[in-house]
Enzyme design. Structure first.
Site, PDB file in Angstrom:
ATOM      1  N   ASN A 282    -119.621 -73.270 -14.823  1.00  0.00           N
ATOM      2  CA  ASN A 282    -118.640 -73.419 -13.783  1.00  0.00           C
ATOM      3  C   ASN A 282    -118.558 -74.830 -13.331  1.00  0.00           C
ATOM      4  O   ASN A 282    -119.667 -75.566 -13.693  1.00  0.00           O
ATOM      5  CB  ASN A 282    -118.999 -72.661 -12.489  1.00  0.00           C
ATOM      6  CG  ASN A 282    -119.100 -71.200 -12.860  1.00  0.00           C
ATOM      7  OD1 ASN A 282    -120.111 -70.719 -13.301  1.00  0.00           O
ATOM      8  ND2 ASN A 282    -118.028 -70.413 -12.395  1.00  0.00           N
TER       9      ASN A 282
ATOM     10  N   HIS B  83    -111.353 -69.916 -10.268  1.00  0.00           N
ATOM     11  CA  HIS B  83    -112.868 -69.795 -10.839  1.00  0.00           C
ATOM     12  C   HIS B  83    -112.859 -70.617 -12.135  1.00  0.00           C
ATOM     13  O   HIS B  83    -112.421 -70.014 -13.289  1.00  0.00           O
ATOM     14  CB  HIS B  83    -113.044 -68.508 -11.065  1.00  0.00           C
ATOM     15  CG  HIS B  83    -114.498 -68.107 -11.685  1.00  0.00           C
ATOM     16  ND1 HIS B  83    -115.593 -67.778 -10.993  1.00  0.00           N
ATOM     17  CD2 HIS B  83    -114.959 -68.318 -12.870  1.00  0.00           C
ATOM     18  CE1 HIS B  83    -116.646 -67.444 -11.632  1.00  0.00           C
ATOM     19  NE2 HIS B  83    -115.996 -67.828 -12.868  1.00  0.00           N
TER      20      HIS B  83
ATOM     21  N   CYS C  13    -121.099 -67.710 -19.827  1.00  0.00           N
ATOM     22  CA  CYS C  13    -120.880 -66.274 -19.760  1.00  0.00           C
ATOM     23  C   CYS C  13    -121.596 -65.595 -21.327  1.00  0.00           C
ATOM     24  O   CYS C  13    -121.461 -66.164 -22.078  1.00  0.00           O
ATOM     25  CB  CYS C  13    -119.589 -65.718 -19.771  1.00  0.00           C
ATOM     26  SG  CYS C  13    -119.137 -64.018 -19.873  1.00  0.00           S
TER      27      CYS C  13
ATOM     28  N   HIS D  81    -114.190 -72.694 -15.223  1.00  0.00           N
ATOM     29  CA  HIS D  81    -115.505 -73.414 -15.984  1.00  0.00           C
ATOM     30  C   HIS D  81    -114.898 -74.844 -16.460  1.00  0.00           C
ATOM     31  O   HIS D  81    -113.765 -74.798 -16.630  1.00  0.00           O
ATOM     32  CB  HIS D  81    -115.963 -72.308 -17.085  1.00  0.00           C
ATOM     33  CG  HIS D  81    -116.806 -71.290 -16.575  1.00  0.00           C
ATOM     34  ND1 HIS D  81    -117.985 -71.146 -16.714  1.00  0.00           N
ATOM     35  CD2 HIS D  81    -116.104 -69.996 -15.936  1.00  0.00           C
ATOM     36  CE1 HIS D  81    -118.272 -69.686 -16.095  1.00  0.00           C
ATOM     37  NE2 HIS D  81    -117.390 -69.459 -15.533  1.00  0.00           N
TER      38      HIS D  81
ATOM     39  N   ARG E 116    -125.333 -66.623  -9.269  1.00  0.00           N
ATOM     40  CA  ARG E 116    -125.142 -65.414 -10.228  1.00  0.00           C
ATOM     41  C   ARG E 116    -124.548 -65.905 -11.628  1.00  0.00           C
ATOM     42  O   ARG E 116    -125.083 -65.808 -12.515  1.00  0.00           O
ATOM     43  CB  ARG E 116    -124.134 -64.462  -9.440  1.00  0.00           C
ATOM     44  CG  ARG E 116    -123.643 -63.066 -10.006  1.00  0.00           C
ATOM     45  CD  ARG E 116    -122.962 -63.199 -11.362  1.00  0.00           C
ATOM     46  NE  ARG E 116    -121.497 -63.543 -11.055  1.00  0.00           N
ATOM     47  CZ  ARG E 116    -120.621 -64.060 -12.030  1.00  0.00           C
ATOM     48  NH1 ARG E 116    -120.691 -63.863 -13.324  1.00  0.00           N
ATOM     49  NH2 ARG E 116    -119.438 -64.560 -11.759  1.00  0.00           N
ATOM     50  N   ASP E 117    -123.113 -66.604 -11.625  1.00  0.00           N
ATOM     51  CA  ASP E 117    -122.637 -66.865 -12.658  1.00  0.00           C
ATOM     52  C   ASP E 117    -123.434 -68.104 -13.437  1.00  0.00           C
ATOM     53  O   ASP E 117    -123.639 -68.056 -14.477  1.00  0.00           O
ATOM     54  CB  ASP E 117    -121.227 -67.482 -12.374  1.00  0.00           C
ATOM     55  CG  ASP E 117    -120.348 -67.390 -13.656  1.00  0.00           C
ATOM     56  OD1 ASP E 117    -120.814 -66.797 -14.666  1.00  0.00           O
ATOM     57  OD2 ASP E 117    -118.967 -67.484 -13.385  1.00  0.00           O
TER      58      ASP E 117
HETATM   59  P1  HMG Z   1    -121.721 -49.091 -20.853  1.00  0.00           P
HETATM   60  O1  HMG Z   1    -122.814 -49.012 -21.872  1.00  0.00           O
HETATM   61  O2  HMG Z   1    -120.377 -48.902 -21.341  1.00  0.00           O
HETATM   62  O3  HMG Z   1    -121.994 -48.077 -19.410  1.00  0.00           O
HETATM   63  O4  HMG Z   1    -121.617 -50.367 -20.157  1.00  0.00           O
HETATM   64  P2  HMG Z   1    -122.489 -46.515 -19.358  1.00  0.00           P
HETATM   65  O5  HMG Z   1    -121.959 -46.250 -18.105  1.00  0.00           O
HETATM   66  O6  HMG Z   1    -122.416 -45.886 -20.607  1.00  0.00           O
HETATM   67  O7  HMG Z   1    -123.939 -46.818 -19.046  1.00  0.00           O
HETATM   68  C1  HMG Z   1    -125.109 -47.462 -20.032  1.00  0.00           C
HETATM   69  C2  HMG Z   1    -126.360 -47.722 -19.465  1.00  0.00           C
HETATM   70  O8  HMG Z   1    -125.924 -48.750 -18.606  1.00  0.00           O
HETATM   71  C3  HMG Z   1    -127.111 -46.377 -18.767  1.00  0.00           C
HETATM   72  O9  HMG Z   1    -128.390 -46.644 -18.827  1.00  0.00           O
HETATM   73  C4  HMG Z   1    -126.359 -46.989 -17.228  1.00  0.00           C
HETATM   74  O10 HMG Z   1    -127.506 -46.133 -16.563  1.00  0.00           O
HETATM   75  C5  HMG Z   1    -126.543 -48.341 -17.236  1.00  0.00           C
HETATM   76  P3  HMG Z   1    -129.287 -45.992 -19.861  1.00  0.00           P
HETATM   77  O11 HMG Z   1    -129.119 -44.362 -19.521  1.00  0.00           O
HETATM   78  O12 HMG Z   1    -128.530 -46.273 -21.210  1.00  0.00           O
HETATM   79  O13 HMG Z   1    -130.483 -46.264 -19.502  1.00  0.00           O
HETATM   80  N1  HMG Z   1    -125.828 -48.724 -16.259  1.00  0.00           N
HETATM   81  C6  HMG Z   1    -126.165 -49.515 -15.232  1.00  0.00           C
HETATM   82  N2  HMG Z   1    -127.208 -50.113 -14.896  1.00  0.00           N
HETATM   83  C7  HMG Z   1    -127.348 -50.870 -13.718  1.00  0.00           C
HETATM   84  N3  HMG Z   1    -126.283 -51.285 -12.924  1.00  0.00           N
HETATM   85  C8  HMG Z   1    -125.109 -50.648 -13.156  1.00  0.00           C
HETATM   86  C9  HMG Z   1    -124.845 -50.054 -14.233  1.00  0.00           C
HETATM   87  N4  HMG Z   1    -123.933 -49.162 -15.146  1.00  0.00           N
HETATM   88  C10 HMG Z   1    -124.504 -48.677 -16.169  1.00  0.00           C
HETATM   89  N5  HMG Z   1    -124.002 -51.115 -12.530  1.00  0.00           N
HETATM   90  C11 HMG Z   1    -121.280 -51.962 -17.938  1.00  0.00           C
HETATM   91  C12 HMG Z   1    -120.873 -50.647 -18.848  1.00  0.00           C
HETATM   92  C13 HMG Z   1    -120.268 -52.241 -17.209  1.00  0.00           C
HETATM   93  C14 HMG Z   1    -122.450 -51.162 -17.185  1.00  0.00           C
HETATM   94  C15 HMG Z   1    -122.031 -52.871 -19.128  1.00  0.00           C
HETATM   95  O14 HMG Z   1    -121.136 -53.271 -19.980  1.00  0.00           O
HETATM   96  C16 HMG Z   1    -122.468 -53.999 -18.221  1.00  0.00           C
HETATM   97  O15 HMG Z   1    -123.334 -53.981 -17.432  1.00  0.00           O
HETATM   98  N6  HMG Z   1    -121.523 -55.224 -18.473  1.00  0.00           N
HETATM   99  C17 HMG Z   1    -122.027 -56.458 -17.664  1.00  0.00           C
HETATM  100  C18 HMG Z   1    -121.262 -57.519 -18.064  1.00  0.00           C
HETATM  101  C19 HMG Z   1    -121.546 -58.623 -17.445  1.00  0.00           C
HETATM  102  O16 HMG Z   1    -122.528 -58.746 -16.369  1.00  0.00           O
HETATM  103  N7  HMG Z   1    -120.990 -59.919 -17.710  1.00  0.00           N
HETATM  104  C20 HMG Z   1    -120.952 -61.111 -16.986  1.00  0.00           C
HETATM  105  C21 HMG Z   1    -120.640 -61.081 -15.614  1.00  0.00           C
HETATM  106  S1  HMG Z   1    -118.629 -61.265 -15.857  1.00  0.00           S
HETATM  107  C22 HMG Z   1    -118.400 -62.814 -15.968  1.00  0.00           C
HETATM  108  O17 HMG Z   1    -119.395 -63.664 -15.942  1.00  0.00           O
HETATM  109  C23 HMG Z   1    -117.249 -63.670 -15.805  1.00  0.00           C
HETATM  110  C24 HMG Z   1    -116.707 -63.915 -14.486  1.00  0.00           C
HETATM  111  O18 HMG Z   1    -117.791 -65.066 -14.138  1.00  0.00           O
HETATM  112  C25 HMG Z   1    -115.132 -64.714 -14.248  1.00  0.00           C
HETATM  113  C26 HMG Z   1    -115.102 -65.513 -15.661  1.00  0.00           C
HETATM  114  O19 HMG Z   1    -115.864 -66.640 -15.683  1.00  0.00           O
HETATM  115  O20 HMG Z   1    -114.347 -65.162 -16.406  1.00  0.00           O
HETATM  116  C27 HMG Z   1    -117.007 -62.861 -13.324  1.00  0.00           C
HETATM  117 MG    MG Z   2    -117.429 -67.301 -14.738  1.00  0.00          MG
END
Ligand code: HMG
Ligand code: MG
Length: 287
Positions: free
Chosen positions: A246, A204, A237, A206, A12-13
């Site tokens: 990571n 966690h 990210c 990086h 995933r990450d």
């Molecule tokens: P948004 O635009 O504010 O959400 O995004 P929304 O509710 O207004 O929905 C917009 C659109 O997204 C809609 O589709 C929804 O259906 C769709 P449209 O009508 O435009 O076609 N949608 C989804 N589709 C699939 N699955 C869902 C989902 N939710 C809404 N669950 C949202 C808000 C959170 C969805 C968006 O910002 C997002 O997906 N962000 C993802 C961010 C991400 O994945 N970042 C990387 C992971 S975090 C990371 O790596 C850090 C970590 O490793 C720790 C660290 O190292 O710090 C964990």
């Molecule tokens: Mg991470």
């Protein structure tokens, strides 16, 4: 010496930010190879918007095809109820909500403030509890933020506490951009430990500046026993430019072995899994 739990976040990450198109076959084979190496906790999917993170768009298919031996637990990111529904349908064992100690990162990553994110997580936790699923919580930018710079230890601890109070069984304190040092990581953990026991915390880290292994060792000294790592050191990210992978699982397992800790992971087979995914990335078509 104690047993250390490794949560393998490479599928995933590690892969979410790759610019090349990684096939579902490759993702599934990576998971199979990790299992063959004895890895038991694998973050293999992310049920987020495919517009935001296209690489994770086949998460349901990955989960449909991965093997399900006894003792292996699959984790997936679920930022909201839509994600949780997809994770439940896909049969994951544990889901994760991901918050941040930095307002700016929260907006870039999940498009809302920290307070709004916590409100969004509440129904996810309630529904997961009803379904008998454990929920992990991430606190991104627990030490430093690509937009805000250094983060106060108390700010990270406050988000960790809120996630814990909401029902997250484990809080992964995340050094998203690898700026942490043993000193700053320990200060952050010390602030967390005022509110919750070490058994509920995970590291966690990086490895952008090469200090993740030292940060893990320092965290073990603070009582932590769970760490995230990514095979072949894959990752970054999409919302933290310049963040590299990571800490590599191979390096973590090797170092923990030297220190006399048991991880249950076969280093030779883990290295083979790393060589497999490195080769697959080198030969994959660009998106
Ligand atoms: P948004 O635009 O504010 O959400 O995004 P929304 O509710 O207004 O929905 C917009 C659109 O997204 C809609 O589709 C929804 O259906 C769709 P449209 O009508 O435009 O076609 N949608 C989804 N589709 C699939 N699955 C869902 C989902 N939710 C809404 N669950 C949202 C808000 C959170 C969805 C968006 O910002 C997002 O997906 N962000 C993802 C961010 C991400 O994945 N970042 C990387 C992971 S975090 C990371 O790596 C850090 C970590 O490793 C720790 C660290 O190292 O710090 C964990
Ligand atoms: Mg991470």
């Amino acid at each position: 010496m104690a047993r250390i739990k490794i949560v393998e976040v490479g599928p995933r990450d590690g892969l979410q930010n790759e610019k090349v198109l990684i096939s579902t076959d490759t993702k599934v084979e990576l998971v199979e190879r990790l299992i063959a190496a004895g890895v038991t906790h694998i973050e293999a999917a992310s049920f987020v918007s495919p517009r935001w993170v296209p690489q994770m768009a086949d998460s349901a298919e990955v989960m449909r095809r991965v093997p399900r031996p006894a003792g292996v637990r699959y984790l997936a990111l679920t930022p909201n109820l839509q994600g949780l529904d997809a994770a439940l349908a896909a049969g994951v064992h544990e889901v994760a909500v991901f918050g941040s100690a930095s307002e700016a990162f929260s907006r870039r990553n999940i498009n809302c403030s920290i307070a709004e994110s916590l409100e969004r997580f509440r129904p996810v936790l309630a529904r997961a509890r009803d379904e008998g699923l454990k929920v992990r919580g991430y606190v991104s930018c627990a030490v430093a933020c690509p937009y805000e710079g250094a983060i106060a230890p108390e700010a990270a601890a406050e988000v960790a506490l809120r996630l814990h109070q909401m029902g997250c069984h484990e809080i992964a304190m995340s050094d998203t951009i690898g700026r942490g040092t043993p000193g700053t990581v320990c200060a952050m953990l010390a602030a967390c430990l005022k509110h919750l026991p070490a058994a509920h915390l995970a590291g966690h880290y990086h490895d952008t500046f090469g200090s993740a292994l030292a940060n893990i060792e320092a965290s073990i000294g603070m009582g932590l026993g769970t760490f995230d790592s990514s095979v072949a050191g894959l990752g970054g990210c999409p919302y933290a430019e310049g963040a590299t992978g990571n800490v590599a699982s191979e390096a973590v397992v090797a170092r923990l072995q030297e220190l006399g800790h048991d991880t249950g992971i076969d280093l030779t087979r883990l290295r083979e899994a790393g060589a497999f995914i490195r080769h697959a990335l080198l030969t994959a078509p660009r998106r």
